[in-house]
Design an enzyme around this catalytic site. Structure first.
Site: not given
Length: 764
Positions: A444, A446, A441, A557, A438
């Site tokens: 990590g 996703v 970043g 963030d 998906l």
């Protein structure tokens, strides 16, 4: 998992070696077979696809058939000549000819045929008949014409080509008592009370009847019977002279296909029906021909698939010393050691020796296979134990024990936080298939996952974490798991069995605010009303994290890429990989600077002091994105326009705000709201954190705008004056286009103009 995969590879390697050994043996055994590859074993087809293959207990092979095929739509029989009817599990040819059996190999069909009976006093005898098309004939080899009675005669009429031909037989007793001969004549139809004659070849259309000789009138001689019967289906008994209870007997009919001989029927003709691996046979036939499978093949020669190969090696039809010496080929077989070798027997003895050698080699191979299998199983068990211990190590190392203790203290039954196993998440993500990613970043990757209950989730594989921060990580997981806010992505569970923990979130299916704003196909359709609602919802979520959570949370963030949108475009704040919990007795934390270029708080970059106002600054950049429709950083612009936030503040100060607004969002109805949001964004972007409003104030202001209930801004006197001045300038900009230069600038603008941007990693 890596250890388990290595063990599986070792076992696979051992099995491959054994298979290679078996292949070498097989090649040696079949060397005399000219290395011909055996054909694939096939099952013969006897009925067309979609057609009924039985009626009651009677098989119906093609070319016969009943009705229309369900797929594809075509007749189940070769032609109307072979149409059959199945009624109440009884099979009929035509209207009243009962079919008892159909033989494909013998090309015969057994039917039921009536008995002719005549008794004294009857005005006439019954006269059974049988009329059939030229493709059928009454078998002269499988039937007899029989007459039963004492002083009776029966005859059979055959109508052929406009002529009538007759045959028959008679029985006479001349006053003798046949009961005295009971033991001799029972079971025999040899002329005493019963006579029989052969059927002429080519018999098709017939009638038959029985009469008695009128001079005899004894009671036992009153009735007589004549009928056609299949060989072996009737056995005479002296008791039949007193009455025959059977009304029908089985009759055998021969059948053919086509209407020409084999020589006249060419394979190029459409009506030629002998299929693959078959041949045409018209020997001793007066009409049509028959199809038969070639030697070495079996099945239905009329079926479109034709006849299939017979594996002689698996039957008793091979001529080899044993099955191990036999090699099947298409339509035949070859032998390494044939039976009955001629000569001195030396070659046959050699075959026996080879057979013994093969048996020994197979035995040794089985032993080696067993040894390798046991060894591999023991290796797998050992590796599995190591894997279990490794998972336990990671579980403890990642704070699993601490997490269990925390979860045991949670009293709220509505909390459904789950600790997943590694196997569960591997299965949910199809072993982390790249097609299910998906997003990626700085913290990590996703993946989209589907749990066994069909619930869709987002599985985040984080990067390596600092082991010294395990307690803090677990504490954050516990706190985040208890957050239940409609505008915050819900943390559903985690997995601690891997080297790097895995987090499981609710799945939000409509992408990010970043994509919504900056995707060219979508951005032009984002109305101001929707933008304002999304801003208010995101602000409410951050306000909740800062002031309403059990322990305050600084997101660290905040950006449009971390604001997800569901199917109703409801905003949900996500990605807490950089988040930090704020102890209740502290207002700021000293940390390594982390975040995303373009959204970072300048004060935080200079001091490394993280506060709630750092999130406020980042949210101010998001507001600028909503107003301008531009990304936070645009590197192909001039230096003063690279930072959208900086360029926005400059335009706001110089009275040219209209130039940076997203085209199409401004109208007479929302002019005041846009001006207020612009001022609010500028206050969030103040260089000094103490001059920025809190997220609670921002959320209240945005929600007030949504409800058309304007709340007065009350922070500090300085901010109030600045807000009023900026509103005045903004009004001038909207009303007159350009305004005079703005000279009374705040210190924040001057500082922002001179601020040097610090290049950081993306930070997603």
């Amino acid at each position: 998992m890596v250890l388990m995969m290595k063990a599986k590879k070792h076992m696979q390697l051992g099995l491959m070696l054994l298979v290679a050994l078996a292949l070498v043996i097989r090649v040696r055994v079949t060397a005399a077979a000219d290395q011909v590859v055996a054909p694939t074993t096939q099952t013969p087809n006897y009925t067309l696809p979609g057609c009924t293959n039985t009626c009651g207990n009677i098989n119906i092979p093609y070319p016969f058939g009943t009705g229309i095929s369900s797929s594809p739509q075509k007749n189940c029989s070769l032609s109307h000549r072979y149409n059959l009817n199945c009624t109440e599990s009884k099979l009929y040819y035509g209207k009243n000819i009962r079919v008892l059996n159909i033989s494909l190999e013998g090309h015969q069909m057994d039917v039921s045929h009536y008995v002719s009976k005549f008794c004294d006093g009857d005005s006439k005898a019954n006269d059974p008949s049988l009329w059939i098309n030229p493709s059928f004939s009454i078998s002269s080899n499988e039937n007899k014409f029989i007459t039963v009675g004492c002083d009776h005669y029966g005859y059979l009429n055959n109508y052929y080509d406009g002529y009538t031909y007759s045959t028959g037989c008679l029985t006479r007793c001349y006053g003798n008592d046949l009961h005295t001969l009971k033991t001799k004549i029972n079971g025999n139809c040899s002329g005493l009370g019963c006579c029989q004659v052969d059927i002429p070849p080519g018999t098709r259309n017939i009638t038959h009847r029985v009469y008695n000789f009128s001079n005899f009138s004894e009671p036992m001689r009153n009735c007589g019977y004549s009928f056609l019967a299949k060989l072996g289906s009737y056995k005479f008994s002296i008791d039949h002279l007193h009455g025959l209870s059977n009304k029908t007997f089985p009759l055998v009919m021969d059948w053919t296909v086509g209407n020409e001989s084999c020589s006249a029927s060419s394979k190029n003709k459409d009506d030629y029906v002998c299929m693959k691996n078959s041949y045409c046979d018209d020997k001793d036939l007066d009409y049509g021909y028959r199809c038969r499978c070639k030697d070495g093949y079996e099945g239905n020669p009329y079926h479109p698939d034709g006849c299939v190969d017979i594996d002689e090696c698996k039957t008793s039809k091979h001529s080899c010393l044993s099955e191990y010496n036999c090699h099947n080929i298409d339509g035949n077989h070859t032998c390494f050691c044939p039976k009955g070798q001629s000569g001195s027997g030396t070659k046959e003895e050699g075959c026996h020796q080879t057979q013994k050698l093969i048996t020994i080699v197979i035995g040794v191979s089985v032993g080696v296979l067993s040894l390798v299998t046991v060894t591999c199983l023991l290796c797998l068990i050992h590796q599995r134990r190591k894997l279990i211990k490794l998972k336990e190590k990671y579980f403890r190392q990642n704070g699993g024990v601490i997490l269990q203790e925390h979860l045991s203290t949670i009293q709220d039954p509505s909390q459904t936080f789950q600790v997943f196993t590694e196997e569960q998440l591997e299965k949910a993500t199809n072993n982390y298939d790249e097609s299910l990613i998906l997003g990626r970043g700085g913290y990590g990757t996703v993946f989209k996952g589907i749990l066994p209950n069909n619930k869709i989730v987002a599985v985040k594989k984080s990067r390596l974490i600092d082991q010294s921060q395990v307690n803090q990580f677990i504490n954050e997981v516990v706190v985040l798991s208890q957050i239940n806010h409609r505008n915050v992505v819900k943390l559903l569970g985690c997995c601690l069995e891997t080297e790097v923990p895995l987090l499981v979130y609710e799945f939000v299916n409509n992408g990010t605010l970043f994509e919504y704003l900056h995707n060219e196909s979508k951005a032009c359709n984002v109305s101001w009303k929707t933008r304002l609602r999304i801003a208010a919802e995101a602000a409410e979520a951050l306000s909740y994290l800062h002031s309403a959570a059990s322990i305050p949370i600084i997101h660290r963030d905040v950006k449009s890429a971390n604001i997800l949108l569901d199917e109703n475009y409801t905003a949900k704040v996500s990605d807490f990989g950089a988040s930090r919990l704020v102890p209740l007795d502290q207002t700021e934390l000293e940390t390594i600077v982390q975040g995303t270029l373009g959204y970072l708080d300048p004060e935080y970059m200079q001091t490394s002091q993280l506060t709630e106002k750092s999130d406020v600054y980042s949210f101010g950049v998001v507001l600028v994105e909503l107003l301008t429709g531009k990304k936070a950083l645009i590197f192909d612009k001039s230096e003063e326009k690279i930072s959208t936030a900086k360029h926005f503040l400059s335009c706001l100060k110089e009275g040219c705000l209209l130039q940076v607004l997203e085209t199409g969002i401004l109208n007479e109805g929302n002019k005041e709201e846009i001006k207020e949001v612009a001022v609010l964004a500028s206050m969030c972007l103040s260089l000094k954190g103490e001059e920025r409003p809190s997220m609670k104030q921002v959320a209240m202001e945005l929600e007030g705008m949504r409800l058309m209930d304007k709340h007065p801004w009350s922070n500090t006197e300085q901010n109030l004056e600045e807000s009023q001045y900026l509103l005045h300038e903004a009004n001038s900009t909207f009303e007159h286009g350009n305004s005079s230069s703005y000279h009374q600038t705040t210190a924040g603008y001057d500082s922002l103009r001179d601020l040097e941007l610090i290049v950081l990693d993306d930070g997603r």
